[in-house]
Scaffold this motif. Sequence first.
Motif, mmCIF file in Angstrom:
data_model
loop_
_atom_site.group_PDB
_atom_site.id
_atom_site.type_symbol
_atom_site.label_atom_id
_atom_site.label_comp_id
_atom_site.label_asym_id
_atom_site.label_seq_id
_atom_site.Cartn_x
_atom_site.Cartn_y
_atom_site.Cartn_z
ATOM 1 N N MET A 1 0.816 -1.186 0.000
ATOM 2 C CA MET A 1 0.000 0.000 0.000
ATOM 3 C C MET A 1 0.869 1.262 0.000
ATOM 4 N N LEU A 2 1.936 1.256 0.782
ATOM 5 C CA LEU A 2 2.808 2.428 0.849
ATOM 6 C C LEU A 2 3.458 2.715 -0.494
ATOM 7 N N ASP A 3 3.842 1.667 -1.205
ATOM 8 C CA ASP A 3 4.458 1.872 -2.518
ATOM 9 C C ASP A 3 3.454 2.466 -3.504
ATOM 10 N N GLN A 4 2.188 2.062 -3.416
ATOM 11 C CA GLN A 4 1.145 2.630 -4.282
ATOM 12 C C GLN A 4 0.920 4.104 -3.956
ATOM 13 N N LEU A 5 0.913 4.451 -2.675
ATOM 14 C CA LEU A 5 0.749 5.853 -2.285
ATOM 15 C C LEU A 5 1.928 6.690 -2.758
ATOM 16 N N ARG A 6 3.126 6.144 -2.682
ATOM 17 C CA ARG A 6 4.303 6.871 -3.165
ATOM 18 C C ARG A 6 4.234 7.082 -4.667
ATOM 19 N N ALA A 7 3.798 6.067 -5.404
ATOM 20 C CA ALA A 7 3.672 6.186 -6.855
ATOM 21 C C ALA A 7 2.639 7.241 -7.243
ATOM 22 N N ALA A 8 1.611 7.405 -6.414
ATOM 23 C CA ALA A 8 0.579 8.423 -6.663
ATOM 24 C C ALA A 8 0.982 9.778 -6.101
ATOM 25 N N ARG A 9 2.234 9.889 -5.608
ATOM 26 C CA ARG A 9 2.778 11.134 -5.031
ATOM 27 C C ARG A 9 1.973 11.580 -3.818
ATOM 28 N N LYS A 10 1.539 10.618 -3.001
ATOM 29 C CA LYS A 10 0.798 10.899 -1.777
ATOM 30 C C LYS A 10 1.670 10.723 -0.536
ATOM 31 N N LEU A 11 2.907 10.304 -0.732
ATOM 32 C CA LEU A 11 3.863 10.145 0.364
ATOM 33 C C LEU A 11 5.158 10.830 -0.011
ATOM 34 N N PRO A 12 5.895 11.326 0.973
ATOM 35 C CA PRO A 12 7.200 11.918 0.686
ATOM 36 C C PRO A 12 8.161 10.853 0.157
ATOM 37 N N ASP A 13 8.822 11.113 -0.960
ATOM 38 C CA ASP A 13 9.725 10.142 -1.565
ATOM 39 C C ASP A 13 10.878 9.772 -0.642
ATOM 40 N N SER A 14 11.398 10.757 0.066
ATOM 41 C CA SER A 14 12.566 10.509 0.911
ATOM 42 C C SER A 14 12.218 9.662 2.137
ATOM 43 N N ARG A 15 10.964 9.517 2.450
ATOM 44 C CA ARG A 15 10.555 8.795 3.642
ATOM 45 C C ARG A 15 10.459 7.287 3.453
ATOM 46 N N ILE A 16 10.325 6.816 2.226
ATOM 47 C CA ILE A 16 10.090 5.396 2.011
ATOM 48 C C ILE A 16 11.405 4.635 2.126
ATOM 49 N N THR A 17 11.720 4.238 3.340
ATOM 50 C CA THR A 17 12.894 3.419 3.612
ATOM 51 C C THR A 17 12.458 2.309 4.554
ATOM 52 N N ALA A 18 13.309 1.331 4.712
ATOM 53 C CA ALA A 18 12.978 0.219 5.609
ATOM 54 C C ALA A 18 12.796 0.705 7.042
#
Length: 88
Positions: A1-18
């Motif tokens: 789900m988080l990856d889908q939100l990032r792809a839709a630019r709904k999450l900060p790109d720099s935040r998606i880390t383990a």
Amino acid sequence: MLDQLRAARKLPDSRITASWKAALHEAYRAVEAKEEMWHLPDGRTLRVVTTPNPEGGVIYLFDDVTERLDLERRYDALIRVQGETLDT
């Protein structure tokens, strides 16, 4: 789900880390509410409040504070200009 939100630019790109994903999952074990500011790629800012439920689960509150922050910045700028004008 988080990856889908990032792809839709709904999450900060720099935040998606383990480690960021692990911190999101830690909310299920937390005792107190936690508040963060997320600065999204589209220029919006979200205030995210994570409130754990003692019986299990977590409540996420997403509040778009973009307009409020913009108003605060403009107000502060006007106050500085007024102060500088009065000083001269």
